[in-house]
Enzyme design. Structure first.
Site, PDB file in Angstrom:
ATOM      1  N   ARG A 154      15.954  21.726 -19.648  1.00  0.00           N
ATOM      2  CA  ARG A 154      17.203  22.275 -19.929  1.00  0.00           C
ATOM      3  C   ARG A 154      18.328  22.127 -18.863  1.00  0.00           C
ATOM      4  O   ARG A 154      19.481  22.757 -18.742  1.00  0.00           O
ATOM      5  CB  ARG A 154      17.267  23.721 -20.281  1.00  0.00           C
ATOM      6  CG  ARG A 154      16.341  23.952 -21.638  1.00  0.00           C
ATOM      7  CD  ARG A 154      16.518  25.187 -22.202  1.00  0.00           C
ATOM      8  NE  ARG A 154      15.585  25.623 -23.576  1.00  0.00           N
ATOM      9  CZ  ARG A 154      14.549  25.802 -23.845  1.00  0.00           C
ATOM     10  NH1 ARG A 154      13.864  26.199 -22.528  1.00  0.00           N
ATOM     11  NH2 ARG A 154      13.804  26.034 -24.986  1.00  0.00           N
ATOM     12  N   LYS A 193      30.343  12.849 -17.407  1.00  0.00           N
ATOM     13  CA  LYS A 193      29.802  12.334 -18.622  1.00  0.00           C
ATOM     14  C   LYS A 193      28.345  11.418 -18.450  1.00  0.00           C
ATOM     15  O   LYS A 193      28.471  10.411 -17.810  1.00  0.00           O
ATOM     16  CB  LYS A 193      30.937  11.449 -19.296  1.00  0.00           C
ATOM     17  CG  LYS A 193      32.178  12.253 -19.443  1.00  0.00           C
ATOM     18  CD  LYS A 193      33.225  11.345 -19.860  1.00  0.00           C
ATOM     19  CE  LYS A 193      33.223  10.697 -21.241  1.00  0.00           C
ATOM     20  NZ  LYS A 193      34.331   9.948 -21.769  1.00  0.00           N
ATOM     21  N   GLU A 195      38.174  -1.078 -13.796  1.00  0.00           N
ATOM     22  CA  GLU A 195      38.557   0.373 -14.136  1.00  0.00           C
ATOM     23  C   GLU A 195      39.544   0.677 -12.818  1.00  0.00           C
ATOM     24  O   GLU A 195      40.332   1.842 -13.157  1.00  0.00           O
ATOM     25  CB  GLU A 195      37.200   1.136 -13.664  1.00  0.00           C
ATOM     26  CG  GLU A 195      36.206   1.009 -15.028  1.00  0.00           C
ATOM     27  CD  GLU A 195      36.541   1.777 -16.029  1.00  0.00           C
ATOM     28  OE1 GLU A 195      37.512   2.446 -16.080  1.00  0.00           O
ATOM     29  OE2 GLU A 195      35.808   1.574 -17.163  1.00  0.00           O
ATOM     30  N   LYS A 234      40.987  10.145 -11.032  1.00  0.00           N
ATOM     31  CA  LYS A 234      39.834  10.702 -12.010  1.00  0.00           C
ATOM     32  C   LYS A 234      39.527  12.227 -11.695  1.00  0.00           C
ATOM     33  O   LYS A 234      39.466  12.868 -12.669  1.00  0.00           O
ATOM     34  CB  LYS A 234      38.452   9.792 -11.980  1.00  0.00           C
ATOM     35  CG  LYS A 234      37.687  10.252 -12.911  1.00  0.00           C
ATOM     36  CD  LYS A 234      36.826   9.271 -13.718  1.00  0.00           C
ATOM     37  CE  LYS A 234      35.855   9.499 -14.785  1.00  0.00           C
ATOM     38  NZ  LYS A 234      34.972   8.739 -15.103  1.00  0.00           N
ATOM     39  N   GLU A 239      36.977  16.470 -22.234  1.00  0.00           N
ATOM     40  CA  GLU A 239      37.713  15.627 -23.011  1.00  0.00           C
ATOM     41  C   GLU A 239      38.199  16.148 -24.292  1.00  0.00           C
ATOM     42  O   GLU A 239      38.120  15.629 -25.445  1.00  0.00           O
ATOM     43  CB  GLU A 239      36.921  14.489 -23.424  1.00  0.00           C
ATOM     44  CG  GLU A 239      37.616  13.225 -23.622  1.00  0.00           C
ATOM     45  CD  GLU A 239      36.599  12.060 -23.881  1.00  0.00           C
ATOM     46  OE1 GLU A 239      36.678  11.000 -22.914  1.00  0.00           O
ATOM     47  OE2 GLU A 239      35.947  11.930 -24.674  1.00  0.00           O
ATOM     48  N   ARG A 272      41.970  14.390 -20.963  1.00  0.00           N
ATOM     49  CA  ARG A 272      40.876  13.375 -20.176  1.00  0.00           C
ATOM     50  C   ARG A 272      40.832  12.137 -21.183  1.00  0.00           C
ATOM     51  O   ARG A 272      40.144  11.098 -20.668  1.00  0.00           O
ATOM     52  CB  ARG A 272      39.580  14.229 -20.137  1.00  0.00           C
ATOM     53  CG  ARG A 272      38.563  13.395 -19.405  1.00  0.00           C
ATOM     54  CD  ARG A 272      37.222  13.928 -19.037  1.00  0.00           C
ATOM     55  NE  ARG A 272      36.160  13.307 -18.580  1.00  0.00           N
ATOM     56  CZ  ARG A 272      34.914  13.828 -17.938  1.00  0.00           C
ATOM     57  NH1 ARG A 272      34.739  15.074 -17.826  1.00  0.00           N
ATOM     58  NH2 ARG A 272      34.196  12.808 -17.462  1.00  0.00           N
ATOM     59  N   ASN A 307      40.359   6.690 -21.350  1.00  0.00           N
ATOM     60  CA  ASN A 307      39.704   5.882 -22.392  1.00  0.00           C
ATOM     61  C   ASN A 307      40.697   4.883 -22.722  1.00  0.00           C
ATOM     62  O   ASN A 307      40.327   3.689 -23.527  1.00  0.00           O
ATOM     63  CB  ASN A 307      39.298   6.625 -23.855  1.00  0.00           C
ATOM     64  CG  ASN A 307      38.317   7.531 -23.403  1.00  0.00           C
ATOM     65  OD1 ASN A 307      37.232   7.118 -23.044  1.00  0.00           O
ATOM     66  ND2 ASN A 307      38.407   8.734 -23.773  1.00  0.00           N
ATOM     67  N   HIS A 359      39.428   1.262 -23.800  1.00  0.00           N
ATOM     68  CA  HIS A 359      37.870   1.407 -24.028  1.00  0.00           C
ATOM     69  C   HIS A 359      37.473   1.476 -25.522  1.00  0.00           C
ATOM     70  O   HIS A 359      36.345   1.369 -25.869  1.00  0.00           O
ATOM     71  CB  HIS A 359      37.371   2.750 -23.300  1.00  0.00           C
ATOM     72  CG  HIS A 359      37.158   2.608 -21.796  1.00  0.00           C
ATOM     73  ND1 HIS A 359      38.062   2.402 -21.017  1.00  0.00           N
ATOM     74  CD2 HIS A 359      36.145   2.684 -20.969  1.00  0.00           C
ATOM     75  CE1 HIS A 359      37.950   2.235 -19.630  1.00  0.00           C
ATOM     76  NE2 HIS A 359      36.536   2.542 -19.600  1.00  0.00           N
ATOM     77  N   HIS A 394      34.795  -1.032 -25.977  1.00  0.00           N
ATOM     78  CA  HIS A 394      33.380  -0.518 -26.315  1.00  0.00           C
ATOM     79  C   HIS A 394      32.849  -1.156 -27.575  1.00  0.00           C
ATOM     80  O   HIS A 394      31.937  -1.493 -27.556  1.00  0.00           O
ATOM     81  CB  HIS A 394      33.235   0.988 -26.609  1.00  0.00           C
ATOM     82  CG  HIS A 394      33.316   1.843 -25.289  1.00  0.00           C
ATOM     83  ND1 HIS A 394      33.212   3.133 -25.051  1.00  0.00           N
ATOM     84  CD2 HIS A 394      33.079   1.382 -24.001  1.00  0.00           C
ATOM     85  CE1 HIS A 394      33.145   3.651 -23.732  1.00  0.00           C
ATOM     86  NE2 HIS A 394      33.012   2.452 -22.985  1.00  0.00           N
ATOM     87  N   HIS A 429      30.948  -4.607 -18.997  1.00  0.00           N
ATOM     88  CA  HIS A 429      31.776  -3.534 -19.227  1.00  0.00           C
ATOM     89  C   HIS A 429      33.246  -3.812 -18.872  1.00  0.00           C
ATOM     90  O   HIS A 429      34.019  -3.638 -19.647  1.00  0.00           O
ATOM     91  CB  HIS A 429      31.120  -2.218 -18.616  1.00  0.00           C
ATOM     92  CG  HIS A 429      32.187  -1.040 -19.102  1.00  0.00           C
ATOM     93  ND1 HIS A 429      32.217  -0.421 -20.268  1.00  0.00           N
ATOM     94  CD2 HIS A 429      33.043  -0.538 -18.202  1.00  0.00           C
ATOM     95  CE1 HIS A 429      33.129   0.745 -20.177  1.00  0.00           C
ATOM     96  NE2 HIS A 429      33.306   0.864 -18.931  1.00  0.00           N
TER      97      HIS A 429
END
Length: 364
Positions: free
Chosen positions: A119, A140, A182, A224, A234, A238, A242, A245, A249, A262
């Site tokens: 956990r 993330k 990026e 960032k 997000e 935030r 993206n 992206h 993606h 990427h």
């Protein structure tokens, strides 16, 4: 050596940036007092630096190592499960620490293992690629699913990020370009001055000197870190990270993870987003100049002709930000200032087709 702090609702942690600072890892670990350390890396990084890091860790802590195959395909449930099994067999406990030593794949995967093992146990990001200056910051963590990139994961902050820029010296050209996408993204969404510096200074990947890289990495991380500190999960701000992206993606997934990098996919996504921004807000964003610059650097600027727009839209509809069959696109009001607009599938499909047709006419 310089340090930036990320402040979230539940934690504060440092991002330490510099050259030849790997020894700082022992100071970070000493503060955590781990019962055991699990080093997760990939086979290429392991060949170059694995023994060096393992020797450093074993001087003070019981340490074990798990090596994955390099590449996006390793960000999968089977590999995730295998690392969990290894951690259990090695008798890691809740006081153990995982170190993610590698690029974005290693960071996302090892971070997700840390988030879910018993956990949640502490982990440290030690990125080795330019691309990971983005992915290692912000907590993330995730694995991929055939239906979408990063669809299974969590928000789970590291205890620290240690970015030793000396690792970048061994990066292949394609990896350097992928990471630079990026860097460009950060400038476009948040810092016009930074964008103009990049655009006027970096005309070829050979222009990415060690000194310039260190400055770019630090600036990107500051941007960032500021965004993440204000919106950890997000829920609003935030989302600007993206930019490029949503389509990027989709292209990455359509190609098959690892087939197109990427960064190259995000570059295509950013080109479309700039064009869409101009069309939506009727503001001049120097679209042609940006396309020319991306071509100079070596980025692809068009979607492969074999990819149907319909298939890409279906991928975009499975994006985590999609609501009620509508797609949210992060756009630019001007360089450094973002906005967003929601499109139906039919609207965006028409616009994507229009952009692709225009780009094909340019080739002719």
């Amino acid at each position: 050596m310089q340090s930036v702090q990320v402040k979230t609702t539940d934690s504060i942690y440092p991002i330490i940036v510099g050259e030849n600072i790997l020894h700082e890892l022992t100071t970070i670990l000493a503060n955590l007092e781990p019962s055991k350390v699990l080093l997760v890396t990939d086979d290429l990084v392991d060949q170059l630096y694995g023994d060096k890091v393992l020797d450093l860790l074993k001087k003070n802590w019981s340490t074990c190592k798990y090596v994955i195959e390099n590449g996006e395909a390793s960000k999968s449930f089977p590999v995730f499960y295998n690392i969990q099994t290894y951690a259990l067999k090695e008798k890691l406990d809740r006081n153990s620490v995982i170190i993610a030593f590698g690029g974005g794949v290693v960071g996302d995967l090892a971070g997700f293992v840390a988030a879910t093992f018993m956990r949640g146990i502490p982990y440290i990001q030690v990125p080795t690629t330019l691309l990971a200056h983005d992915s290692a910051v912000g907590g993330k963590v995730a694995i991929n699913h055939p239906e979408g990139k990063n669809m299974i994961g969590a928000f789970y902050q590291p205890k620290a990020v240690l970015y030793d820029s000396s690792f970048l010296k061994s990066l292949p050209k394609d990896e350097l370009r992928s990471g630079f996408a990026e860097v460009i993204k950060h400038s476009l969404i948040r810092n016009e001055t930074f964008y103009h510096f990049l655009n006027s200074t970096i005309k070829d990947l050979s222009d990415l000197t060690s000194e310039r890289l260190s400055d770019m990495i630090l600036e990107g991380i500051k941007i960032k870190a500021d965004v993440v500190s204000k919106d950890e999960k997000e829920l609003g701000l935030r989302e600007i990270l993206n930019f490029g992206h949503t389509l990027g993606h989709a292209i990455e997934s359509q190609a098959g993870y690892g087939k197109i990098s990427h960064g190259d996919c995000v570059a295509i996504g950013m080109i479309f987003a700039v064009w869409l921004s101009q069309k939506t807000y009727h503001h001049h964003l120097n679209y042609d100049e940006i396309v020319k610059w991306f071509n100079q650097i070596g980025f692809p600027t068009r979607i492969p002709t074999s990819f149907s727009s319909e298939d890409l839209l279906n991928k975009m509809l499975s994006d985590k930000k999609t609501r009620s069959n509508q797609i949210k696109m992060i756009l630019l009001e001007k360089i450094g200032v973002t906005s967003s607009k929601v499109f139906t599938k039919e609207e965006l499909l028409t616009l994507l087709e229009q952009w692709r047709e225009m780009e094909e006419e340019e080739i002719v």
